[in-house]
Design a protein around this motif. Structure first.
Motif, PDB file in Angstrom:
ATOM      1  N   ILE A   1       0.830  -1.262  -0.024  1.00 43.07           N
ATOM      2  CA  ILE A   1       0.131   0.134  -0.067  1.00 43.07           C
ATOM      3  C   ILE A   1       0.813   1.267   0.177  1.00 43.07           C
TER       4      ILE A   1
ATOM      5  N   SER B   1      -1.480   5.245  -3.573  1.00 44.23           N
ATOM      6  CA  SER B   1      -2.120   6.477  -4.040  1.00 44.23           C
ATOM      7  C   SER B   1      -2.032   6.280  -5.670  1.00 44.23           C
TER       8      SER B   1
ATOM      9  N   THR C   1      -5.291   3.899  -6.195  1.00 47.94           N
ATOM     10  CA  THR C   1      -6.900   4.697  -5.881  1.00 47.94           C
ATOM     11  C   THR C   1      -6.988   5.933  -6.246  1.00 47.94           C
TER      12      THR C   1
ATOM     13  N   ALA D   1      -5.996   8.562  -4.120  1.00 45.19           N
ATOM     14  CA  ALA D   1      -5.901   9.378  -3.088  1.00 45.19           C
ATOM     15  C   ALA D   1      -4.373   9.598  -2.461  1.00 45.19           C
TER      16      ALA D   1
ATOM     17  N   ASN E   1      -4.092  10.512   0.561  1.00 43.40           N
ATOM     18  CA  ASN E   1      -4.181  10.028   1.885  1.00 43.40           C
ATOM     19  C   ASN E   1      -4.313   8.487   2.027  1.00 43.40           C
ATOM     20  N   LEU E   2      -3.108   7.794   2.394  1.00 44.17           N
ATOM     21  CA  LEU E   2      -3.105   6.282   2.432  1.00 44.17           C
ATOM     22  C   LEU E   2      -4.344   5.612   3.178  1.00 44.17           C
ATOM     23  N   VAL E   3      -4.587   6.227   4.123  1.00 37.74           N
ATOM     24  CA  VAL E   3      -5.684   5.769   4.850  1.00 37.74           C
ATOM     25  C   VAL E   3      -7.118   6.006   4.409  1.00 37.74           C
ATOM     26  N   THR E   4      -7.135   7.083   3.604  1.00 40.06           N
ATOM     27  CA  THR E   4      -8.492   7.077   2.616  1.00 40.06           C
ATOM     28  C   THR E   4      -8.393   5.933   1.683  1.00 40.06           C
TER      29      THR E   4
ATOM     30  N   ILE F   1      -7.196   3.273   1.749  1.00 39.27           N
ATOM     31  CA  ILE F   1      -7.611   1.848   2.136  1.00 39.27           C
ATOM     32  C   ILE F   1      -9.141   2.086   2.479  1.00 39.27           C
ATOM     33  N   TYR F   2      -9.405   3.119   3.107  1.00 37.06           N
ATOM     34  CA  TYR F   2     -10.880   3.132   3.649  1.00 37.06           C
ATOM     35  C   TYR F   2     -11.818   3.159   2.469  1.00 37.06           C
ATOM     36  N   LEU F   3     -11.535   3.699   1.149  1.00 40.14           N
ATOM     37  CA  LEU F   3     -12.442   3.972   0.372  1.00 40.14           C
ATOM     38  C   LEU F   3     -12.171   3.220  -0.982  1.00 40.14           C
TER      39      LEU F   3
ATOM     40  N   TYR G   1      -9.414   0.009  -1.300  1.00 36.85           N
ATOM     41  CA  TYR G   1      -9.240  -1.518  -1.154  1.00 36.85           C
ATOM     42  C   TYR G   1     -10.245  -2.096  -0.442  1.00 36.85           C
ATOM     43  N   ARG G   2     -10.819  -1.363   0.900  1.00 35.45           N
ATOM     44  CA  ARG G   2     -11.647  -1.982   1.804  1.00 35.45           C
ATOM     45  C   ARG G   2     -12.946  -1.054   1.846  1.00 35.45           C
ATOM     46  N   ALA G   3     -13.468  -0.510   0.603  1.00 36.16           N
ATOM     47  CA  ALA G   3     -14.829   0.205   0.767  1.00 36.16           C
ATOM     48  C   ALA G   3     -15.945  -0.695   1.173  1.00 36.16           C
TER      49      ALA G   3
END
Lengths: 149, 88, 77, 104, 544, 170, 109, 112
Positions: D40, D45, D48, D50, D52-55, D57-59, D61-63
């Motif tokens: 990741i 980035s 996806t 984004a 922000n890597l947290v985003t 993932i959040y939206l 990889y793990r949406a």
């Protein structure tokens, strides 16, 4: 239909100071919520946080001005409909991934150029949708909780 | 300069410890609220200092959200608590 | 530094559970989540810190205040 | 009286043992380097879109988790509204003469 | 495959729209019920590939498993998803016809179904957590649906227990992520296998124990079962059927998946003993109940004990038997809950000794009830007999079998006790102040179809077991036993006799006082939670 | 377009411009994307909140726009006083010699915003906290009360602020 | 620039210590509020201004400005609402009948 | 050391769930314990780096996955908390008490 909001909460009568501050500050909070939403892909924050910030604007309004006044601006029925619509839009955004052939909740518009701020496509869209849903949902339940019965 | 920041941050952590005393022992709720407000203010300063020391602009968003919610939380607390007279 | 804040969190959580006055308990819980927000920030998790600030200090406190407002201020148990 | 003391003793015992269990679980080194993290951080980035890597993932990889979370929120909101409705107590007739939770 | 999840989700949204807009009110319920048909069709289409041992995978959003989420459709998932579909369709039709429940009820019902499909299909631990929470939140609302104090208290009790449990589940996920750095179930099992056989670190054992306990709260075996009687008894009747028929099974299937994939063989003995003990203890307290729905709820725990015990026996035949019994239990328990629910709402009375003579008022429902009762007591040719025969085979030679044997005749005794409410004659000739109309045509046909399915799975028991076995293992059942031999039929006779004896014993004076004392055993939440942690410690100790 | 509609439009634009300046200050960028997002979200927010952001009775330029030079002067005085008087409180804390009391007095300011700014600056000025503001009646807690007479106390506490604020906001 | 930062940080630290001290030793809620609202507001503002000196012109300054303005607006209001909360709940202000003791104040009079 | 402290917070939460009879306190304790589990995840994630996982200036980033998971966990936690409090409110309106023991005693009085 509704009894007026002059029960126990009315014991704290409106004060000038809180009234004015809430009126001037709440729009900025809403705006800041939208900022957190739209920049969720490039800075900390995102749908949920932005939505809660928006809801905090609504909370500020009703705390300072009473639930009635806040409900005039954000009517109950509209909020609940918006919430459901946003949820449906989330699923719809997922279906777009299926339509593009990469599976549910896929990202059909990954752009090569990621540095330009609000062009992250799918993530931005999802952020917006989640933000609207969370904002309306949280403000809905907070409004409902604090309404006199 | 970095040293100043680091020491200031440490100082603020210690001073949060001190402010917590009022939150924990405060005889009335108003006292605890004062402590809460103090902790919130110092935490805000701390957040800002940490983000400045990391030199990341975007981290300052957290500080602003924090400030907003500290204010709103305090407002709700005071607004919806007017107990009987003298019961504080 | 994180350890010091964790000790504070521990203290505030234990007091929040022990104290008789529900409003003070809510307040201590607010302090708890403020401190945990700070800890998250120090652990370089700004997103989690933001969420915790929004949820713990914001919505969580509001809902807890609501329930205390609607029920009883004193914990008579 | 006696059973109360017994309960208290059992409680303390059980919680202490649980603490020991926790300690056993948390002891020691922290496992292996996560392959997910490497992947990741390297191309999160760009995949996806984004920063922000947290985003991402959040939206990204793990949406689906996020969708579930949204569903939980929707359920909590509408369930809370339903349970708070004055007419909802009693005989199980939920929607009588009002449309939606807007107007009750 | 993702449509299995998506279709109920869309149906739920439609139901929510129906509760918001006046115009769609009527159609929304119908649409949401129809949306459950899509998973049924899809699952039927997938039967062939799955039976050949193919494992279908769908990466959500095109992100492959180590960093994304994938849905896995193997035999286990197929069985759980079809079970959910079956019960959900029955329950939705029943609720649709009873007319008491509005569009929002369907919203929560379908969301629960979505959560169950999620738990069944997902190949990722954290997604499993989220789906468990989806189920849980809808269950909280649905249990408290009637708004009575008991329902609310049951809901809160369930909330506290299950949230504690799910927290421990999350802790287990944390331990796994810390130790292995992966979250997907297949990834974990690969990592465990890569370390040469089973990786026996203590941390993994504790993680597995945590996961089992977290799911165990939903599955409701014995230290964690205390939420179930209240929650099932005071929920609306279709929800009782759904909870009892599908939800605890889904959690059980998730546990099976985790235990099997994570190499938790050392837990098997513990599970077997817990299961057997659960079966016996729960049936004893069921025998002493007077509230009809509580009685059924305790029977759910007891039958779950069967399932768990035979799963713990460990052989492949045992696993098949366990799944067969899960399927059969889902059928007859939802049937029982629906029929008894119809009786309760018809009479407005829950006490077993005050309901009489419903057999003449609702003959079809009564007949269906007797089918269910005979099934659960294990009388041939109904399906309980079939699965109990398989359980006997699966548990052959294990020490816990006598407990199960005792359980079976006690079950029979308690159903003789329960069966009197549906007998066609009424001793006192009580007239009920008709609270509700008698069950409608759709409701009646739902219970009739369920009863027919009970009969069918009973008569064709070995075939169903063979199908189940090939679903799970991709191979034919090697030792296909014959069910209806004279010897095994004769074995049921002493059981019937013992059941009647036990029933008569309950009716005697000492029996009554004993059962009253058992009934009064209502542990407080604090005690319950202490038991809970004791169970956690037991798991941890065995794992360690 | 009657007068009321025009006034509503003006209210909307005031809201929009205030919000948009806030957005610019916050994002500190002039990217196209950022500007577009800013305009869109500002329009969205102002569509909802224009009616409360600018109250209907707040007609009049001076009700919102402060006179800039006086405003800066006021801010400077306020910050200066804050620091000076913080030292005073500091000294009081060290000495431990305090004489707190509640005093009541009136203000002559007429607009709400000016009153609120007055109370805020009284609160910020060490030694005093505004406890209540009710129309033009202020209740102030004074840490080191020299007098409890309403007018003198008002004069001492309000000091220069009121005079300046009358220039700033009327 | 560095000098300004250091000066403001030191100011902030001094005010912070004093504010905390005041909150600990003052006798009742109103007086504690005096210490907290003034000293800690000033101290946090000092820190913020020091940070502004530190970062110079740039996007960070904008955000710092926004945070400062927000804090500047909300801090006196927070103090005000706490005071008003105490006032409406009938808390009586401490009068100077005795010299202050440590910690726990007494609301007499 | 940090692990022990986080574990202590978790234990404090669990103790509160078990021991406190007040329903609101129970819910608070659940929230505290949930917070502790979240802290565990985030602390574990932060061990492998030192900067926030947002593309920008360098440094080794922390593990972003636990953070993303914890966002979900926090939201789920607050949803459950609000549900629980709504239930507590209804129970209080019904029975007039916040004591879980009393509520249980009144709710499950078995009618014979």
């Amino acid at each position: 239909m509704d009894r007026t909001d002059t029960g126990r909460a009315g014991m704290n009568r409106k004060t000038t100071i809180l009234d004015l501050i809430s009126r001037k500050l709440a729009p900025f909070m809403l705006l800041f919520g939208l900022y957190v939403l739209t920049y969720g892909h490039a800075s900390p924050g995102g749908g949920f946080q932005g939505g809660v910030v928006i809801a905090s604007g609504v909370i500020l309004l009703f705390v300072a001005q009473g639930v009635e006044a806040a409900e005039r601006l954000f009517p109950f029925a509209t909020l609940s409909r918006v919430e459901t619509m946003a949820f449906l839009a989330f699923i719809g955004a997922g279906l777009a991934g299926i339509a593009a052939g990469i599976g549910f909740l896929g990202n059909p518009m990954v752009l090569v150029e990621v540095s330009a701020a609000p062009r992250a496509g799918m993530v931005l869209l999802l952020n917006l949708v989640i933000g609207i849903e969370v904002g309306s949902g949280v403000s809905l339940i907070c409004l409902r909780l604090f309404r006199e019965e | 300069m970095a040293l100043t920041l680091v020491w200031t941050i440490r100082f603020l952590v210690v001073s949060i410890v001190v402010s917590m005393v009022r939150v924990v022992i405060g005889p009335t709720v108003a006292d605890r609220m004062i402590g809460l407000n103090l902790v919130a203010a110092q935490t805000l300063a701390l957040l800002v200092l940490i983000s400045v020391s990391m030199d990341r602009t975007i981290l300052l968003d957290v500080a602003l959200v924090y400030d907003i919610f500290g204010f709103v939380g305090l407002l709700v607390m005071t607004r919806y608590f007017s107990g009987r007279k003298g019961e504080l | 530094m994180v350890e010091a804040l964790l000790v504070l969190m521990l203290i505030s959580s234990v007091f929040a559970l022990l104290i008789r006055d529900m409003l003070a308990a809510v307040l201590l819980l607010g302090v708890f989540s403020m401190l945990s927000c700070l800890v998250f920030f120090l652990l370089s998790a700004p997103d989690v810190a933001l969420t915790e600030a929004a949820v713990g200090t914001g919505v969580g406190t509001v809902i807890l205040i609501w329930i205390v407002y609607r029920t009883e201020r004193r914990d008579r148990t | 009286m006696k059973s109360g003391r017994l309960t208290a003793a059992a409680e303390i015992l059980v919680l202490l043992l649980t603490a020991f269990f926790l300690y056993q679980g948390l002891r020691g080194d922290h496992g292996e380097e996560s392959e997910i993290r490497r992947h990741i951080i390297e191309n999160g980035s760009s995949e996806t879109g984004a920063l922000n890597l947290v985003t991402s993932i959040y939206l990204g990889y793990r949406a689906f988790d996020t969708l579930g979370e949204t569903m939980v929120l929707l359920l909590a909101v509408s369930g809370g509204l339903f349970l708070l409705k004055p007419g909802s107590s009693g005989n199980g007739h939920d929607e009588r003469g009002e449309d939606g939770y807007g107007q009750d | 495959m993702v449509w299995v999840l998506l279709s109920p989700m869309l149906g739920a949204t439609a139901a929510l729209f129906g509760s918001l807009f006046e115009r769609f009110r009527g159609t929304a319920c119908v649409i949401s019920t129809i949306s459950l048909a899509v998973p049924a069709v899809l699952l039927a289409l997938l039967t062939g590939p799955v039976m050949e041992g193919e494992v279908l995978q769908h990466s959500l959003g095109g992100w492959s498993p180590p960093w994304g989420i994938n849905l896995v459709m193997d035999g286990l998932a197929w069985v759980s998803a079809s079970l959910t579909t079956l019960i959900a369709v029955a329950v939705a039709l029943f609720a649709l016809d009873s007319g008491k429940y509005g569009a929002r009820f369907f919203f929560f019902l379908l969301m629960m179904a979505v959560g169950m499909y999620g738990v069944a299909l997902t190949g990722d631990l954290f997604t499993m957590f989220v789906c468990f929470e989806i189920i849980a939140v809808s269950v909280y609302v649905l249990v408290a649906w009637e708004g009575t104090g008991t329902g609310l208290a049951a809901s809160l009790k369930y909330l506290i227990l299950s949230t504690t449990g799910i927290m421990i589940f999350l802790f287990g996920v944390f331990l796994i992520y810390r130790d292995l750095g992966v979250l997907s179930i297949s990834g974990v099992s690969e990592a465990l296998r890569a370390a040469g056989g089973v990786r026996n670190t203590p941390v993994m054992h504790l993680a597995l124990a945590s996961l089992c306990v977290g799911i165990g709260v939903r599955t409701a075996f014995i230290p964690f079962h205390t939420w179930l009687p209240e929650a099932h008894a005071y929920a609306p009747h279709p929800i009782s059927a759904f909870l009892s028929g599908a939800m605890i099974k889904i959690s059980f299937f998730a546990m099976v998946r985790i235990v099997l994939e994570f190499g938790g063989d050392y837990l098997m003995d513990l599970l077997m003993w817990i299961g057997a003990f659960t079966a016996l203890a729960a049936v004893l307290s069921a025998l002493s109940q007077t509230d009809v729905k509580r009685l059924l709820a305790y029977h759910s725990i007891s039958q779950l004990g069967y399932i768990l015990a035979v799963f713990g026996a460990g052989s492949s035949l045992a696993l098949t038997a366990s799944f067969l019994h899960a399927l059969n239990h889902a059928l007859f328990k939802s049937l029982l809950f629906l029929t008894v629910g119809a009786a309760v709402s018809f009479t407005g009375e829950r006490n077993i000794y005050r309901i009489h003579g419903l057999g003449s008022r609702m003959p079809v429902v009564a007949a269906a009830f007797f089918v269910g009762a005979l099934s659960i007591s294990g009388i041939p040719p109904f399906n309980g007999y079939a699965s109990k025969a398989f359980i006997t085979m699966g548990m052959k030679g294990s020490g816990a079998y006598p407990l199960l044997w005792a359980t079976s005749f006690l079950t029979m005794a308690s159903f003789i006790k329960l069966g009197r409410i549906f007998l066609p004659f009424s001793r006192s000739g009580a007239e009920y102040d008709r609270k509700e109309r008698p069950p409608g045509i759709l409701e009646t046909s739902v219970v009739a179809v369920l009863a027919l399915m009970c009969l069918g799975t009973g008569v064709f028991g070995s075939q169903v077991a063979g199908f189940m076995h090939s679903m799970l293992y991709g191979t034919e059942l090697v030792t296909a036993p014959r069910l209806f031999t004279a010897g095994s039929l004769l074995k049921t006779l002493p059981m019937i006799a013992l059941g009647i004896l036990a029933w008569r014993m309950v009716l005697t004076g000492p029996g009554r006082s004993l059962s009253g004392r058992v009934r009064a055993l209502a542990p407080q939440l604090r005690t319950v939670l202490i038991f809970f942690f004791a169970g956690l410690l037991a798991f941890a100790a065995v794992a360690y | 377009m009657n007068l009321r509609a025009r006034w509503n439009l003006v209210r909307f634009f005031i809201t929009f411009i205030s919000l948009f300046s806030g957005w610019l200050l916050f994002t500190w960028s002039l990217d196209t994307g950022s500007l577009v997002a800013g305009v869109v979200s500002c329009i969205a927010v102002s569509l909802v909140t224009w009616s409360i952001f600018v109250d209907e009775t707040e007609a009049g330029r001076r009700a919102h726009l402060p006179r800039p030079h006086y405003f800066l002067l006021f801010l400077g005085v306020l910050v200066f006083n804050m620091y000076v008087a913080s030292f005073k409180v500091l000294w009081q804390i060290v000495r431990g010699n305090i004489n707190p009391s509640m005093v009541h007095f009136r203000t002559h300011l007429r607009t709400d915003i000016a009153r609120v700014v007055l109370t805020s600056s009284i609160t910020l000025t060490p030694g005093t906290i505004t406890v209540d503001l009710n129309e033009d009646h202020l209740v102030v807690h004074w840490l080191d009360a020299q007098t409890t007479h309403s007018r003198y106390a008002g004069k001492l506490i309000k000091g220069i602020y009121e005079k300046l604020l009358r220039r700033v906001w009327l | 620039m560095n000098i300004g930062t250091v000066i403001f940080f030191v100011l902030g630290a001094v005010f912070n210590i004093m504010g905390n001290l005041g909150v600990i030793i003052f006798p009742d809620a109103y007086t504690r509020l005096q210490a907290s609202s003034t000293c800690s507001t000033t101290s946090v503002l000092s820190f913020l201004i020091g940070c502004m000196f530190l970062v110079g012109l740039g996007p960070m300054l904008g955000r710092l400005l926004v945070i400062t303005i927000f804090f500047f607006v909300t801090s006196p209001i927070s103090a005000h609402i706490i005071a008003r909360f105490a006032w409406q709940n009938g808390m009586v202000a401490w009068r100077r009948n005795f010299r202050m003791t440590g910690g726990r104040g007494r609301a007499d009079g | 050391m940090t692990w022990i402290l986080i574990g202590a917070i978790l234990m404090a939460g669990l103790w509160g769930v078990v021991n406190r009879p007040n329903m609101i306190k129970k819910v608070m304790a659940l929230s505290i314990a949930n917070s502790a589990v979240i802290l565990m995840f985030v602390y574990h994630g932060s061990l492998s780096g030192d900067t926030a996982p947002i593309e920008g200036n360098g440094g080794t980033m922390v593990d972003p996955l636990p953070q993303a998971l914890m966002l979900t966990a926090i939201v789920v936690g607050v949803c459950v908390m609000s549900m629980a409090l709504v239930l507590v409110y209804r129970l209080h309106r019904k029975y007039g008490t916040l004591d879980m023991r009393e509520v249980e005693g009144k709710a499950w009085k078995l009618r014979d």
